[in-house]
Design a protein around this motif. Sequence first.
Motif, PDB file in Angstrom:
ATOM      1  N   ARG A  22       0.907  -1.272   0.255  1.00 41.06           N
ATOM      2  CA  ARG A  22       0.223  -0.058   0.118  1.00 41.06           C
ATOM      3  C   ARG A  22       0.797   1.286  -0.058  1.00 41.06           C
ATOM      4  N   ARG A  23       0.166   2.219  -0.752  1.00 42.74           N
ATOM      5  CA  ARG A  23       1.271   3.525  -0.810  1.00 42.74           C
ATOM      6  C   ARG A  23       1.304   4.413   0.566  1.00 42.74           C
ATOM      7  N   ASP A  81      -4.153   9.198  -2.863  1.00 45.80           N
ATOM      8  CA  ASP A  81      -4.201   7.628  -3.107  1.00 45.80           C
ATOM      9  C   ASP A  81      -3.242   6.947  -1.914  1.00 45.80           C
ATOM     10  N   TRP A  83      -2.531   5.600   1.637  1.00 45.61           N
ATOM     11  CA  TRP A  83      -3.152   4.970   2.814  1.00 45.61           C
ATOM     12  C   TRP A  83      -2.352   5.695   4.293  1.00 45.61           C
ATOM     13  N   THR A 105      -8.171  14.444   2.210  1.00 50.19           N
ATOM     14  CA  THR A 105      -8.321  12.877   1.529  1.00 50.19           C
ATOM     15  C   THR A 105      -8.454  11.994   2.571  1.00 50.19           C
ATOM     16  N   THR A 107      -6.518  10.553   4.951  1.00 50.06           N
ATOM     17  CA  THR A 107      -5.406   9.760   5.156  1.00 50.06           C
ATOM     18  C   THR A 107      -4.904  10.008   6.544  1.00 50.06           C
TER      19      THR A 107
END
Length: 410
Positions: A22-23, A81, A83, A105, A107
């Motif tokens: 995951r990013r 995008d 996480w 976002t 995050t």
Amino acid sequence: MAEHVPPAEYPAYPVGLRLAGRRVVVIGGGQVAQRRLPALVAAGADVTLISPSATPSVEAMAESGEITWTRRRYEDGDIADAWYALVATSDPDANIRASEEAERTKTWCVRSDDADAATAWTPATGRSDGVTVAVLTGRDPRRSAAVRDAIVEGLRDGTLAAPHRRSRAPFVALVGGGPGDPDLITVRGRRLLAEADVVIADRLGPRDLLDELPPHVEVIDAAKIPYGRFMAQEAINNALIEHAKAGKAVVRLKGGDPYVFGRGMEEAQALAEAGIPCTVVPGISSSISVPSAAGIPVTHRGVAHEFTVVSGHVAPDDPRSLVDWKSLARLRGTLVILMGVDKIGAIAQALIAHGKAPDTPLALVQEGTTAAQRRVDATLATVAETVKAQDVRPPAVIVIGDVVSVGLPE
């Protein structure tokens, strides 16, 4: 919807993030990133670093492909995008803008400069035997680290009871116990010792650790007293095999390192022939640790560029000797001799006969790293009479070379 309140109003909710693949975005390549990146990489995260510069260690991680490095300052959209985000730059404005983007976002975001403005906090973490310990104490990171260290150390050395609830597979481990001081055994070695059902211990192993074992642990004395009673190597091998086949967790506790004059390979081979796998846990060898404990560096700039470790249990004129004493006499570096106290006179004579200067300094360090440690200095020419006069006894490490004369300024 609950009203947004400052983090101080409620305790943090602990959770373990599974970040593999995951990013994760890290803003800033300084000391904070250097501390946090290894754990993110170990978790399998797909890490992108946004920073115009980085510490040498962080740069090395990028060069090796562990992380992706975008060499510029933070820009809006960098956290898209992701996480999880870590914001740790020296630019307060960039930190605020990145944190605001993370909020938009949704995050989870850690901020190194302002914990109250962050949506996530990094706990003090540690690991032992598959257990991850994470501690949060609000705004007191030093207390978090202290609590973490106490728990992890207890798990590692067995003082904190955390028994396996599921059936534990039996094992055999050849553990190097180090030079004698019980604090010098490796963390892994101490942990395995705490899990043992049977311990087969050498005389030169860290004997104090045996007192910490629970009452149910069977301790087998495999002491090899020089020129006295001993347990034959074959008997040791058979004991390892017998207890392993009985489904026990077996630790062979040895002094120093199992593969440095420790017959560790003989034991590993015997176990392999019996179809029993074993784990080898390296130990701190007395060949380097004991001289260090006595204030002697085995290498020193401008003095010695190499050191050679030799077993002295066989005299130079003994046909069983495998040592090329003539070649050793020509070396300019440090010579470290183990198990050579009673042969040191003959060894010194051989080295002098092959060209080593009689006034070459020499030190004998008896019972190194223990409370009984003592150092006796001599030269090649005087060592035989010095050993007799000073009643130097094994175990002792012998250091020969100019490094013996290197010391701290008075």
